[in-house]
Design an enzyme around this catalytic site. Structure first.
Site, PDB file in Angstrom:
ATOM      1  N   ASN A   9       0.874  -1.177   0.000  1.00  0.00           N
ATOM      2  CA  ASN A   9       0.000   0.000   0.000  1.00  0.00           C
ATOM      3  C   ASN A   9       0.907   1.221   0.000  1.00  0.00           C
ATOM      4  O   ASN A   9       1.473   1.568   1.027  1.00  0.00           O
ATOM      5  CB  ASN A   9      -0.894  -0.020   1.255  1.00  0.00           C
ATOM      6  CG  ASN A   9      -1.726   1.239   1.396  1.00  0.00           C
ATOM      7  OD1 ASN A   9      -1.856   2.017   0.455  1.00  0.00           O
ATOM      8  ND2 ASN A   9      -2.295   1.450   2.576  1.00  0.00           N
ATOM      9  N   LYS A  11       0.120   4.260  -0.341  1.00  0.00           N
ATOM     10  CA  LYS A  11      -0.524   5.456   0.232  1.00  0.00           C
ATOM     11  C   LYS A  11      -0.276   6.642  -0.710  1.00  0.00           C
ATOM     12  O   LYS A  11      -0.256   6.460  -1.918  1.00  0.00           O
ATOM     13  CB  LYS A  11      -0.023   5.717   1.652  1.00  0.00           C
ATOM     14  CG  LYS A  11      -0.058   4.456   2.516  1.00  0.00           C
ATOM     15  CD  LYS A  11       0.169   4.734   3.950  1.00  0.00           C
ATOM     16  CE  LYS A  11       0.203   3.419   4.710  1.00  0.00           C
ATOM     17  NZ  LYS A  11       0.154   3.599   6.147  1.00  0.00           N
ATOM     18  N   HIS A  96      -9.440   1.348   5.052  1.00  0.00           N
ATOM     19  CA  HIS A  96      -8.152   1.574   5.722  1.00  0.00           C
ATOM     20  C   HIS A  96      -8.356   2.574   6.862  1.00  0.00           C
ATOM     21  O   HIS A  96      -9.137   3.518   6.737  1.00  0.00           O
ATOM     22  CB  HIS A  96      -7.124   2.102   4.706  1.00  0.00           C
ATOM     23  CG  HIS A  96      -5.738   2.064   5.241  1.00  0.00           C
ATOM     24  ND1 HIS A  96      -5.260   3.029   6.112  1.00  0.00           N
ATOM     25  CD2 HIS A  96      -4.729   1.172   5.077  1.00  0.00           C
ATOM     26  CE1 HIS A  96      -4.016   2.718   6.443  1.00  0.00           C
ATOM     27  NE2 HIS A  96      -3.664   1.601   5.826  1.00  0.00           N
ATOM     28  N   GLU A  98      -6.688   4.975   7.847  1.00  0.00           N
ATOM     29  CA  GLU A  98      -6.447   6.388   7.500  1.00  0.00           C
ATOM     30  C   GLU A  98      -7.667   6.987   6.821  1.00  0.00           C
ATOM     31  O   GLU A  98      -7.992   8.158   7.034  1.00  0.00           O
ATOM     32  CB  GLU A  98      -5.186   6.496   6.622  1.00  0.00           C
ATOM     33  CG  GLU A  98      -3.925   6.229   7.445  1.00  0.00           C
ATOM     34  CD  GLU A  98      -2.755   5.649   6.655  1.00  0.00           C
ATOM     35  OE1 GLU A  98      -2.769   5.704   5.408  1.00  0.00           O
ATOM     36  OE2 GLU A  98      -1.828   5.124   7.305  1.00  0.00           O
ATOM     37  N   GLU A 168      -5.622  -4.934  10.739  1.00  0.00           N
ATOM     38  CA  GLU A 168      -4.560  -3.952  10.908  1.00  0.00           C
ATOM     39  C   GLU A 168      -4.781  -3.200  12.223  1.00  0.00           C
ATOM     40  O   GLU A 168      -5.538  -2.218  12.255  1.00  0.00           O
ATOM     41  CB  GLU A 168      -4.582  -2.946   9.762  1.00  0.00           C
ATOM     42  CG  GLU A 168      -4.360  -3.547   8.412  1.00  0.00           C
ATOM     43  CD  GLU A 168      -3.732  -2.550   7.446  1.00  0.00           C
ATOM     44  OE1 GLU A 168      -2.629  -2.826   6.980  1.00  0.00           O
ATOM     45  OE2 GLU A 168      -4.329  -1.490   7.209  1.00  0.00           O
ATOM     46  N   GLY A 174       2.457   2.090  10.728  1.00  0.00           N
ATOM     47  CA  GLY A 174       3.425   3.175  10.539  1.00  0.00           C
ATOM     48  C   GLY A 174       4.140   3.588  11.806  1.00  0.00           C
ATOM     49  O   GLY A 174       4.805   4.622  11.844  1.00  0.00           O
ATOM     50  N   SER A 214       3.303  -2.390  10.425  1.00  0.00           N
ATOM     51  CA  SER A 214       4.766  -2.464  10.581  1.00  0.00           C
ATOM     52  C   SER A 214       5.317  -3.860  10.301  1.00  0.00           C
ATOM     53  O   SER A 214       6.248  -4.319  10.964  1.00  0.00           O
ATOM     54  CB  SER A 214       5.182  -1.970  11.969  1.00  0.00           C
ATOM     55  OG  SER A 214       4.777  -0.625  12.154  1.00  0.00           O
TER      56      SER A 214
HETATM   57  C1  PEP Z   1      -0.849   0.084   6.155  1.00  0.00           C
HETATM   58  O1  PEP Z   1      -0.917   1.294   5.980  1.00  0.00           O
HETATM   59  O2  PEP Z   1      -1.758  -0.645   5.721  1.00  0.00           O
HETATM   60  C2  PEP Z   1       0.304  -0.453   6.875  1.00  0.00           C
HETATM   61  C3  PEP Z   1       0.260  -1.685   7.313  1.00  0.00           C
HETATM   62  O3  PEP Z   1       1.361   0.407   7.035  1.00  0.00           O
HETATM   63  P1  PEP Z   1       2.795   0.044   7.702  1.00  0.00           P
HETATM   64  O4  PEP Z   1       3.234  -1.268   7.118  1.00  0.00           O
HETATM   65  O5  PEP Z   1       3.687   1.169   7.306  1.00  0.00           O
HETATM   66  O6  PEP Z   1       2.582  -0.050   9.176  1.00  0.00           O
END
Ligand code: PEP
Length: 253
Positions: A9, A11, A96, A98, A168, A174, A214
């Site tokens: 992803n 973003k 998501h 965000e 998630e 992040g 992460s």
């Molecule tokens: C995400 O935004 O779906 C995500 C898992 O980000 P990150 O791997 O950077 O934590």
């Protein structure tokens, strides 16, 4: 049958030129390799047509990071599920954290988006997960149950079977804080149990459930080794082939 998937992803990162350079490099790197998973790249709308064309004939599938909750019409700046499908993208990331936190996407909006994505032949990668306060209050099982109930559990069994889920935990996105493999596994098992109760044991068994938060080269193997974790949704570590490739290769199921 459930699939193993490693999905990036991006973003709001990468210009079109940076995006095409990444796909060229990934395509070349994966060529001729036997992979233990499907590979998906989630990219901004403006990249989709170009990189979907570029990815043809490779193992790479392309995802949009969002789509509109309306089919078409006077919605300036929006991009419909039909438009996404017309680019050659086959997936769309929905729900998501965000999008939920910064753009007010609630269950009603997400249910519209899910229906439109499915009606246009896209595979939704649907995200759920608790925030830090909910985890600290021990409410994570309850939160994911509510998120499922208000959205994907409104789908028919046939449509639900086309959805990929991504657990998630928001506190892990992040932040560099990863859920331990045990923490992730217990939520994935819980989600699979909820699917079994709602639909059937077979549909639960066949549902692909990704972990996101992460995930990187050093923790992917352990996470993907859990019985109910079928791959990952990868943010930061999907921005370079060097970091993304070891996550794909961690897949040894
Ligand atoms: C995400 O935004 O779906 C995500 C898992 O980000 P990150 O791997 O950077 O934590």
């Amino acid at each position: 049958m459930r699939k193993n998937i490693v999905a990036g992803n991006w973003k709001m990162n990468k210009t079109l030129q940076e995006g095409t350079a990444f796909i060229a490099e990934l395509k070349q790197t994966l060529a001729g390799k036997s992979l233990g998973c499907d590979v998906v790249i989630g990219a901004p709308f403006i990249h989709l047509a170009t990189i979907a064309e570029q990815a043809k004939g490779s193992a790479i599938g392309i995802a949009a990071e969002n789509c509109a909750d309306k089919a078409e019409g006077a919605y300036t700046g929006e991009v419909s599920a039909a438009m996404v499908a017309s680019t050659g993208a086959r997936y769309v990331i929905l729900g998501h954290s965000e999008r939920r936190a910064y753009y007010g996407e609630n269950d009603a909006i997400l249910s519209e988006k899910l229906a439109l994505a499915l009606a246009n032949g896209l595979t939704p990668i649907f995200c759920i997960g608790e925030v830090k306060e909910e985890r600290e209050a021990g409410k994570h099982f309850e939160v994911v149950a509510q998120q499922l109930e208000g959205t994907v559990f409104g789908l028919s069994a046939e449509d639900f079977s086309k959805v990929v889920l991504a657990y998630e935990p928001v506190w892990a996105i992040g932040t560099g804080l990863t859920a331990s493999s045990a923490q992730a596994q217990e939520v994935h098992a819980h989600v699979r149990q909820l699917i079994a109760s709602k639909y059937s044991a077979q549909i639960a068994e066949d549902c692909t459930i990704l972990y996101g938060g992460s995930c990187n080269a050093s923790n992917a193997k352990e996470l993907f080794g859990q019985p109910d974790i079928d791959g990952g949704l990868i943010g930061g570590a999907s921005l370079s082939v060097e970091k993304f490739l070891p996550i794909i290769e961690a897949f040894n199921k």
